[in-house]
Scaffold this motif. Sequence first.
Motif, short mmCIF file in Angstrom:
data_model
loop_
_atom_site.label_atom_id
_atom_site.label_comp_id
_atom_site.label_asym_id
_atom_site.label_seq_id
_atom_site.Cartn_x
_atom_site.Cartn_y
_atom_site.Cartn_z
N TYR A 1 0.83 -1.11 -0.06
CA TYR A 1 -0.44 -0.26 -0.09
C TYR A 1 0.81 1.13 0.41
CZ TYR A 1 -4.24 -2.82 1.34
OH TYR A 1 -4.86 -4.16 1.57
N ARG A 2 0.06 2.42 -0.66
CA ARG A 2 0.89 4.00 -0.52
C ARG A 2 1.27 4.07 1.24
NH1 ARG A 2 2.78 5.09 -4.76
NH2 ARG A 2 1.69 5.08 -6.95
N ASN A 3 2.25 4.60 1.78
CA ASN A 3 2.23 5.23 3.30
C ASN A 3 1.45 6.89 3.15
OD1 ASN A 3 2.64 6.12 5.49
ND2 ASN A 3 5.06 6.13 5.31
N THR A 4 0.66 6.90 3.82
CA THR A 4 -0.08 7.95 3.42
C THR A 4 0.29 9.29 4.76
OG1 THR A 4 -2.16 6.85 5.25
CG2 THR A 4 -2.53 6.61 2.78
N ASN A 5 0.93 8.55 5.90
CA ASN A 5 1.81 9.02 6.69
C ASN A 5 2.29 10.42 6.14
OD1 ASN A 5 3.17 9.96 9.10
ND2 ASN A 5 2.35 8.81 10.15
N THR B 1 5.95 9.92 6.91
CA THR B 1 7.33 9.15 7.10
C THR B 1 6.86 8.70 5.83
OG1 THR B 1 5.31 7.81 7.67
CG2 THR B 1 7.21 8.00 9.36
N GLN B 2 5.77 9.50 5.12
CA GLN B 2 6.33 8.70 2.92
C GLN B 2 7.15 9.68 2.48
OE1 GLN B 2 2.99 12.10 1.51
NE2 GLN B 2 2.23 10.68 2.19
N TYR C 1 9.55 6.40 3.14
CA TYR C 1 8.76 4.75 3.30
C TYR C 1 7.35 4.96 2.71
CZ TYR C 1 11.30 4.09 7.51
OH TYR C 1 12.71 4.23 9.27
N LEU D 1 4.42 0.31 1.98
CA LEU D 1 3.89 0.17 3.54
C LEU D 1 3.46 -1.48 3.04
CD1 LEU D 1 2.26 2.15 5.58
CD2 LEU D 1 4.20 1.67 5.81
N PRO E 1 7.72 -1.51 6.60
CA PRO E 1 8.14 -0.55 5.63
C PRO E 1 8.62 -0.63 4.32
CG PRO E 1 9.56 0.33 7.60
CD PRO E 1 8.07 -1.04 7.45
N ASN F 1 -5.30 4.08 8.44
CA ASN F 1 -4.25 4.49 7.60
C ASN F 1 -2.99 4.23 6.35
OD1 ASN F 1 -4.15 6.17 10.14
ND2 ASN F 1 -2.30 5.87 10.34
N LEU F 2 -3.45 3.23 5.84
CA LEU F 2 -3.27 2.49 4.83
C LEU F 2 -3.90 3.19 3.46
CD1 LEU F 2 -3.14 -1.46 5.77
CD2 LEU F 2 -1.11 0.17 5.17
#
Length: 103
Positions: A7-11, A14-15, A18, A21, A39, A77-78
């Motif tokens: 999955y794409r990191n939406t944070n 941290t994206q 990373y 994820l 990650p 969060n994913l």
Amino acid sequence: MAQFTLYRNTNQQTQGRYPFLLDVQNDFLDALKTRLVVPAINLSGQKPITHLNPVFEYEQQQYLLVVQEMAAIPATNLGAKVTELAALRSEILAAVDLLISGI
């Protein structure tokens, strides 16, 4: 949610480091509100640790899974599903086993 889905990191915090994820949690536990993820970072300039950091290619770039930085995050969060890495199942599970048991 499916095990070994990337999955794409939406944070936003941290994206940058990373971008992706990998969900490694078994589908049997989908009712939980969290997912165990590994990650992924761009391989450029990184040196994978043998048997601990499986490498994969996505959109003509290589990434490595940073198994030693696994974490549980809220499933919400994913981000968007990117691809499936089930073909690397054996390597991923061996890396997790190495991290936990040292073997």
